[in-house]
Design a protein around this motif. Sequence first.
Motif, mmCIF file in Angstrom:
data_model
loop_
_atom_site.group_PDB
_atom_site.id
_atom_site.type_symbol
_atom_site.label_atom_id
_atom_site.label_comp_id
_atom_site.label_asym_id
_atom_site.label_seq_id
_atom_site.Cartn_x
_atom_site.Cartn_y
_atom_site.Cartn_z
ATOM 1 N N ALA A 11 0.798 -1.265 -0.002
ATOM 2 C CA ALA A 11 -0.039 -0.006 -0.135
ATOM 3 C C ALA A 11 0.829 1.246 0.055
ATOM 4 N N LEU A 12 1.990 1.282 0.837
ATOM 5 C CA LEU A 12 2.899 2.293 0.789
ATOM 6 C C LEU A 12 3.644 2.605 -0.233
ATOM 7 N N HIS A 13 4.017 1.475 -1.075
ATOM 8 C CA HIS A 13 4.871 1.534 -2.222
ATOM 9 C C HIS A 13 4.094 2.108 -3.406
ATOM 10 N N ALA A 14 2.718 1.863 -3.221
ATOM 11 C CA ALA A 14 1.840 2.546 -4.340
ATOM 12 C C ALA A 14 1.660 3.730 -4.323
ATOM 13 N N VAL A 21 5.773 11.959 -5.159
ATOM 14 C CA VAL A 21 6.091 11.253 -4.213
ATOM 15 C C VAL A 21 7.356 10.224 -4.378
ATOM 16 N N ALA A 22 7.404 9.612 -5.369
ATOM 17 C CA ALA A 22 8.605 8.754 -5.607
ATOM 18 C C ALA A 22 10.056 9.560 -5.695
ATOM 19 N N SER A 23 9.837 10.632 -6.193
ATOM 20 C CA SER A 23 11.029 11.502 -6.185
ATOM 21 C C SER A 23 11.270 11.973 -4.760
ATOM 22 N N ALA A 24 10.546 12.484 -4.012
ATOM 23 C CA ALA A 24 10.742 12.808 -2.847
ATOM 24 C C ALA A 24 11.447 11.718 -1.967
ATOM 25 N N ALA A 25 10.531 10.289 -2.088
ATOM 26 C CA ALA A 25 11.143 9.351 -1.311
ATOM 27 C C ALA A 25 12.534 9.097 -1.481
ATOM 28 N N ARG A 26 12.952 8.720 -2.920
ATOM 29 C CA ARG A 26 14.271 8.582 -3.383
ATOM 30 C C ARG A 26 15.199 9.641 -2.549
ATOM 31 N N GLY A 27 14.910 10.992 -2.744
ATOM 32 C CA GLY A 27 15.875 11.991 -2.248
ATOM 33 C C GLY A 27 16.012 11.826 -0.740
ATOM 34 N N LEU A 28 14.778 11.455 -0.186
ATOM 35 C CA LEU A 28 15.176 11.291 1.513
ATOM 36 C C LEU A 28 15.720 10.130 1.619
ATOM 37 N N VAL A 127 11.882 10.224 6.506
ATOM 38 C CA VAL A 127 12.884 9.199 5.981
ATOM 39 C C VAL A 127 12.337 7.886 6.230
ATOM 40 N N CYS A 128 11.966 7.614 7.448
ATOM 41 C CA CYS A 128 11.338 6.256 7.763
ATOM 42 C C CYS A 128 10.440 5.854 6.844
ATOM 43 N N LEU A 129 9.476 6.698 6.540
ATOM 44 C CA LEU A 129 8.277 6.221 5.657
ATOM 45 C C LEU A 129 9.049 6.001 4.174
ATOM 46 N N SER A 130 9.898 6.971 3.879
ATOM 47 C CA SER A 130 10.566 6.565 2.436
ATOM 48 C C SER A 130 10.983 5.311 2.078
ATOM 49 N N VAL A 136 12.128 -1.052 -0.038
ATOM 50 C CA VAL A 136 13.234 -1.748 0.093
ATOM 51 C C VAL A 136 13.263 -2.421 1.627
ATOM 52 N N HIS A 137 12.121 -1.931 2.233
ATOM 53 C CA HIS A 137 11.959 -2.436 3.572
ATOM 54 C C HIS A 137 10.611 -2.760 4.016
ATOM 55 N N TYR A 138 10.169 -3.754 4.975
ATOM 56 C CA TYR A 138 9.062 -4.140 5.521
ATOM 57 C C TYR A 138 8.981 -3.172 6.440
ATOM 58 N N PRO A 139 7.469 -2.881 6.910
ATOM 59 C CA PRO A 139 7.148 -1.977 8.132
ATOM 60 C C PRO A 139 7.696 -2.484 9.345
ATOM 61 N N THR A 140 7.841 -3.714 9.444
ATOM 62 C CA THR A 140 8.588 -4.260 10.805
ATOM 63 C C THR A 140 10.091 -3.961 11.043
ATOM 64 N N ASP A 141 10.795 -3.669 9.670
ATOM 65 C CA ASP A 141 11.960 -3.559 9.560
ATOM 66 C C ASP A 141 12.245 -1.964 10.233
ATOM 67 N N VAL A 142 11.473 -0.919 9.534
ATOM 68 C CA VAL A 142 11.296 0.265 10.014
ATOM 69 C C VAL A 142 10.953 0.612 11.404
ATOM 70 N N ALA A 143 9.984 -0.202 11.980
ATOM 71 C CA ALA A 143 9.709 -0.073 13.210
ATOM 72 C C ALA A 143 10.785 -0.708 14.055
ATOM 73 N N ALA A 144 11.337 -1.693 13.879
ATOM 74 C CA ALA A 144 12.462 -2.127 14.767
ATOM 75 C C ALA A 144 13.678 -1.261 14.668
ATOM 76 N N GLY A 145 13.989 -0.724 13.738
ATOM 77 C CA GLY A 145 15.025 0.347 13.431
ATOM 78 C C GLY A 145 14.522 1.387 14.297
ATOM 79 N N ALA A 146 13.440 2.160 13.939
ATOM 80 C CA ALA A 146 12.954 3.283 14.813
ATOM 81 C C ALA A 146 13.239 2.981 16.536
ATOM 82 N N ALA A 147 12.727 1.775 16.905
ATOM 83 C CA ALA A 147 12.834 1.323 18.114
ATOM 84 C C ALA A 147 14.302 1.150 18.668
ATOM 85 N N LEU A 148 15.086 0.696 17.905
ATOM 86 C CA LEU A 148 16.633 0.765 18.178
ATOM 87 C C LEU A 148 17.093 2.065 18.153
ATOM 88 N N GLY A 149 16.869 2.764 17.334
ATOM 89 C CA GLY A 149 17.574 4.217 17.415
ATOM 90 C C GLY A 149 17.010 5.044 18.583
#
Length: 174
Positions: A11-14, A21-28, A127-130, A136-149
């Motif tokens: 859904a978010l990739h769509a 949106v794609a350009s902004a996400a690539r830039g981030l 940046v997380c949403l990008s 290139v990441h699953y939502p759980t990858d981003v959530a785990a990274g955010a928690a670790l940070g």
Amino acid sequence: MDDMDHRILSALHACGADPRVASAARGLSLAGEHGALWLAAGLTGAAVDGARRGAWLRGTALVAGAHLGSMGVKRVVRRARPTHVRPRVRTAGRHSFPSSHATSATAAAVAFGALGASALTPLAAAVCLSRLVVGVHYPTDVAAGAALGALTARAGARWVRGGVSGAAYAGRQA
């Protein structure tokens, strides 16, 4: 959980079907590579805020440490990147969990936010949403990274502020 991860990512990739949106996400994503955006922000803070230079440099070191820690976790977990969506950026590695972009972004938002740079928080979230929009990441990858940070930055918060006297720190917060 994998099915939910796949559906949310799809859904978010769509959203990236819109070229803006794609350009902004690539830039981030590019700006956040290897924590570069956050390291630059910390070094800029150190350069312009002489009274708290040490605190900014310690915060920058904390962000770098969080990023390196996420890379270590990736080597242990070795989760493959998503294959059901077409990535919109190249990646430095083939492992997905946790998102190092999310780790460094959230560590910076927490560490530098404690120094008064709360305006970085929305940028860190973007940046997380990008990483999901570029596929290139699953939502759980981003959530785990955010928690670790966040955990890394909270654990090091006293150290970051250590070089600032209570009065100087309180004066900057006002």
